[in-house]
Design a protein around this motif. Sequence first.
Motif, PDB file in Angstrom:
ATOM      1  N   GLN A  10      40.263  50.332  24.990  1.00 20.08           N
ATOM      2  CA  GLN A  10      39.780  48.957  24.860  1.00 20.08           C
ATOM      3  C   GLN A  10      40.943  47.977  25.019  1.00 20.08           C
ATOM      4  O   GLN A  10      40.804  46.931  25.641  1.00 20.08           O
ATOM      5  CB  GLN A  10      39.098  48.761  23.509  1.00 20.08           C
ATOM      6  CG  GLN A  10      38.310  47.484  23.421  1.00 20.08           C
ATOM      7  CD  GLN A  10      37.472  47.416  22.148  1.00 20.08           C
ATOM      8  OE1 GLN A  10      37.571  48.261  21.283  1.00 20.08           O
ATOM      9  NE2 GLN A  10      36.644  46.412  22.059  1.00 20.08           N
ATOM     10  N   LEU A  13      41.740  47.687  28.629  1.00 18.54           N
ATOM     11  CA  LEU A  13      40.691  46.896  29.282  1.00 18.54           C
ATOM     12  C   LEU A  13      40.916  45.407  29.041  1.00 18.54           C
ATOM     13  O   LEU A  13      40.808  44.595  29.963  1.00 18.54           O
ATOM     14  CB  LEU A  13      39.323  47.324  28.737  1.00 18.54           C
ATOM     15  CG  LEU A  13      38.095  46.806  29.456  1.00 18.54           C
ATOM     16  CD1 LEU A  13      38.053  47.313  30.890  1.00 18.54           C
ATOM     17  CD2 LEU A  13      36.848  47.241  28.723  1.00 18.54           C
ATOM     18  N   LYS A  14      41.259  45.054  27.801  1.00 16.84           N
ATOM     19  CA  LYS A  14      41.536  43.649  27.472  1.00 16.84           C
ATOM     20  C   LYS A  14      42.740  43.132  28.249  1.00 16.84           C
ATOM     21  O   LYS A  14      42.734  42.014  28.747  1.00 16.84           O
ATOM     22  CB  LYS A  14      41.796  43.492  25.961  1.00 16.84           C
ATOM     23  CG  LYS A  14      40.543  43.489  25.133  1.00 16.84           C
ATOM     24  CD  LYS A  14      40.872  43.227  23.676  1.00 16.84           C
ATOM     25  CE  LYS A  14      39.621  43.214  22.824  1.00 16.84           C
ATOM     26  NZ  LYS A  14      39.903  42.920  21.421  1.00 16.84           N
ATOM     27  N   GLU A  16      43.866  44.220  31.137  1.00 20.59           N
ATOM     28  CA  GLU A  16      43.473  44.069  32.549  1.00 20.59           C
ATOM     29  C   GLU A  16      42.632  42.807  32.745  1.00 20.59           C
ATOM     30  O   GLU A  16      42.816  42.072  33.711  1.00 20.59           O
ATOM     31  CB  GLU A  16      42.696  45.312  33.002  1.00 20.59           C
ATOM     32  CG  GLU A  16      42.294  45.297  34.459  1.00 20.59           C
ATOM     33  CD  GLU A  16      43.468  45.337  35.420  1.00 20.59           C
ATOM     34  OE1 GLU A  16      43.309  44.829  36.544  1.00 20.59           O
ATOM     35  OE2 GLU A  16      44.539  45.853  35.063  1.00 20.59           O
ATOM     36  N   LEU A  17      41.719  42.553  31.812  1.00 21.56           N
ATOM     37  CA  LEU A  17      40.869  41.369  31.889  1.00 21.56           C
ATOM     38  C   LEU A  17      41.702  40.099  31.746  1.00 21.56           C
ATOM     39  O   LEU A  17      41.475  39.120  32.462  1.00 21.56           O
ATOM     40  CB  LEU A  17      39.782  41.441  30.810  1.00 21.56           C
ATOM     41  CG  LEU A  17      38.527  40.622  31.022  1.00 21.56           C
ATOM     42  CD1 LEU A  17      37.938  40.813  32.416  1.00 21.56           C
ATOM     43  CD2 LEU A  17      37.483  40.989  29.990  1.00 21.56           C
ATOM     44  N   LEU A  76      34.417  41.818  23.881  1.00 27.18           N
ATOM     45  CA  LEU A  76      35.127  43.083  23.602  1.00 27.18           C
ATOM     46  C   LEU A  76      35.592  43.148  22.162  1.00 27.18           C
ATOM     47  O   LEU A  76      35.891  42.250  21.504  1.00 27.18           O
ATOM     48  CB  LEU A  76      36.331  43.251  24.527  1.00 27.18           C
ATOM     49  CG  LEU A  76      35.986  43.594  25.965  1.00 27.18           C
ATOM     50  CD1 LEU A  76      37.262  43.694  26.792  1.00 27.18           C
ATOM     51  CD2 LEU A  76      35.249  44.923  26.060  1.00 27.18           C
TER      52      LEU A  76
END
Length: 76
Positions: A10, A13-14, A16-17, A76
């Motif tokens: 997670q 992912l954060k 990358e976002l 998220l």
Amino acid sequence: MSSNDNFEGQSALKEELNKKIKEQKIVLDELSNLKKTRKVYIQQRNSNIFFLADRSQTLSSCKKELDNMKKELQDL
């Protein structure tokens, strides 16, 4: 899968976002500062082909995309 692996996934992912959000902000800034007479081209997905696009429509779709990314990050 352990909770630590899930947390790391997670977190990645954060990260990358956040990177994509920064890139999108730069695109918006560049589009906003273009002279009205400049031409804007958009790239076709999964292709190296570019098409002439309307500057204001492109700017508005980029703003929507940025808003969607920000919402996704908050979720998220």
